[in-house]
Structures are given as structure tokens and as C-alpha cells.
Design a protein around this motif. Structure first.
Motif, PDB file in Angstrom:
ATOM      1  N   ASN A  14       1.024  -1.083  -0.002  1.00  0.00           N
ATOM      2  CA  ASN A  14      -0.007   0.096  -0.121  1.00  0.00           C
ATOM      3  C   ASN A  14       0.592   1.302   0.011  1.00  0.00           C
ATOM      4  N   GLU A  18       0.048   4.701  -1.795  1.00  0.00           N
ATOM      5  CA  GLU A  18      -0.097   6.010  -1.220  1.00  0.00           C
ATOM      6  C   GLU A  18       0.993   7.101  -1.762  1.00  0.00           C
ATOM      7  N   ASP A  22      -0.656  10.515  -3.022  1.00  0.00           N
ATOM      8  CA  ASP A  22       0.037  11.944  -2.421  1.00  0.00           C
ATOM      9  C   ASP A  22       0.202  12.822  -3.835  1.00  0.00           C
ATOM     10  N   ARG A  39      -9.427  13.454  -1.116  1.00  0.00           N
ATOM     11  CA  ARG A  39      -9.357  11.823  -0.577  1.00  0.00           C
ATOM     12  C   ARG A  39     -10.522  11.115  -0.483  1.00  0.00           C
ATOM     13  N   ARG A 195       0.744   1.555   7.146  1.00  0.00           N
ATOM     14  CA  ARG A 195       0.158   1.953   6.186  1.00  0.00           C
ATOM     15  C   ARG A 195      -0.995   1.215   5.462  1.00  0.00           C
ATOM     16  N   TRP A 197      -4.396   0.012   3.878  1.00  0.00           N
ATOM     17  CA  TRP A 197      -5.275   0.761   3.286  1.00  0.00           C
ATOM     18  C   TRP A 197      -6.667   1.114   4.089  1.00  0.00           C
TER      19      TRP A 197
END
Length: 224
Positions: A14, A18, A22, A39, A195, A197
């Protein structure tokens, strides 16, 4: 029998998504909608697409395009579509980053127990990651499924003639690894990943004694 999740349990996954998110948020954010707002829209689109399209980088990139269309109120331009397509390179390659302690811990556990690998997502993409990991030799069986729900775990226990109460599902995702495995009568080991999801989050019952919570993958050796 020990059953292992793959993404974000055996190797990093993930964090790659990420990083792209970003960049996407930086690109899409404007005075009328901050990063959190963008988001939230993307998370909603991904949740809906997971139900109808499944998982993996191709579905993720499709969701980015859909998010652009939703926020812009029109279809993505050729330039915007090209920018999204450019992020596909982040998911290419024949290497994965194993989580610390995985290689040596799996090697030892394989000497003590039968191991299975259970992962969900795009079959071709998951096969590539499994091959790149160099871990497949440790597993009695490898299963790539469209979804990990109670029925998935029940089918797996029947396929291997397992007694659910003597099997353990090991993973980082409450939604896909822990909760449905417990619903099917299996024990579970929760190894959190910072991290994970957001769509894989879920509430675990702190009073459930059949859920073992460990701080790291290597800690499995103290229990199995």
C-alpha cells in the motif's frame, strides 16, 4: 495450518499506492477542495469499484480517472489521462520489498507447520509479486481470490479438510484477514501495518481471545 495474507503482511504494497495518491492529491487540490476533500471522493470511488471491478493497480488507475471526471465535471482530457497512465510505472517491475523478518521467519515456520498463502486481487499482478518474493517454496498451496470473505475461508477449510479451530489466519487487514476468518471459525493473528489501506480497516473485538495481536512478523516464532 498457518494461512498468510500477502500484501502488507509479507511485502510492502500500500505504500506504493499511497505515494501515487499523494501526487494525485497535490495535482487535484484547489482552493475549493482541500486534500481531505479530494481523498474522500477518491475513497468513495475506490470502495464502489472494489465491489464491481475488484482490486489491483489497474482498478486503482481507473478510479483516479473517475475521480478526475467527478471533480472536474467532465471526462478527463487526453493530457489528464496521460498523466494518470504515467503512474502505472509505479506498479511495474519484478521486485517486491519484503517486510523485515519475513524471509527468515517463514523459512523456520515452514519447518514446523504446513503453510498456505491467501491473497486477493488481480491474478496476474498477484502472481508476479508472489514470484518476485521468492517465498513460494514455503507454501503448501497458493490461492488468489477475488474477495476474502467468510465464504472464502469456509471454502479453504473444506478444500484442505481443516478443523477451523486449529487453523490460523495471519494478516494486517481487519476487514479481509481477521474478521471474516473469525466468522468462519478460524483463529487469527493480527500484525498491524501503519500504512494499511483505509478500506481494509475494521474494529476488532478486544475481548476475542482467538485473535492474537503481535507487534511484528518475527514475533510469530514465539507462538508457533
Amino acid at each position: 495450518m498457518l494461512i498468510f495474507d500477502a500484501d502488507d503482511t509479507l511485502w510492502e504494497n500500500n505504500v506504493v499506492f499511497e505515494r501515487v495518491i499523494d501526487e494525485f492529491l497535490e495535482w487535484m487540490t484547489h482552493p475549493g477542495l482541500d486534500r481531505g476533500g479530494v481523498r474522500a471522493v477518491l475513497d468513495g470511488i475506490e470502495a464502489a469499484n472494489a465491489v464491481t471491478l475488484g482490486y489491483g493497480s489497474k482498478v486503482f488507475l481507473h478510479s483516479l480517472g473517475e475521480c478526475v471526471a467527478r471533480l472536474r465535471g467532465r471526462a478527463a482530457t487526453d493530457e489528464e489521462a496521460a498523466r494518470i497512465s504515467g503512474w502505472a510505472a509505479a506498479f511495474d517491475g519484478d521486485r517486491v520489498e519484503l517486510i523485515p523478518g519475513v524471509a527468515e521467519t517463514l523459512a523456520e515456520l515452514a519447518r514446523r507447520h504446513d503453510l498456505l498463502l491467501l491473497t486477493k486481487g488481480d491474478t496476474e499482478e498477484q502472481q508476479r509479486k508472489i514470484a518476485a518474493s521468492g517465498l513460494v517454496r514455503h507454501f503448501r498451496g497458493v490461492h488468489i481470490v477475488a474477495e476474502k470473505n467468510t465464504a472464502t475461508y469456509e471454502e479453504l477449510t473444506r478444500a484442505y479438510d481443516l478443523e477451523p479451530g486449529s487453523a490460523w489466519m495471519i494478516g494486517n487487514s481487519p476487514r479481509s484477514d481477521i474478521l471474516p476468518a473469525r466468522s468462519a471459525g478460524l483463529n487469527a493473528v493480527f500484525i498491524p501495518h501503519d500504512r494499511t489501506w483505509v478500506l481494509e480497516h475494521g474494529e476488532l473485538d478486544p475481548a476475542d481471545e482467538k485473535i492474537l495481536r503481535l507487534p511484528s512478523f518475527g514475533a510469530l516464532l514465539r507462538h508457533f
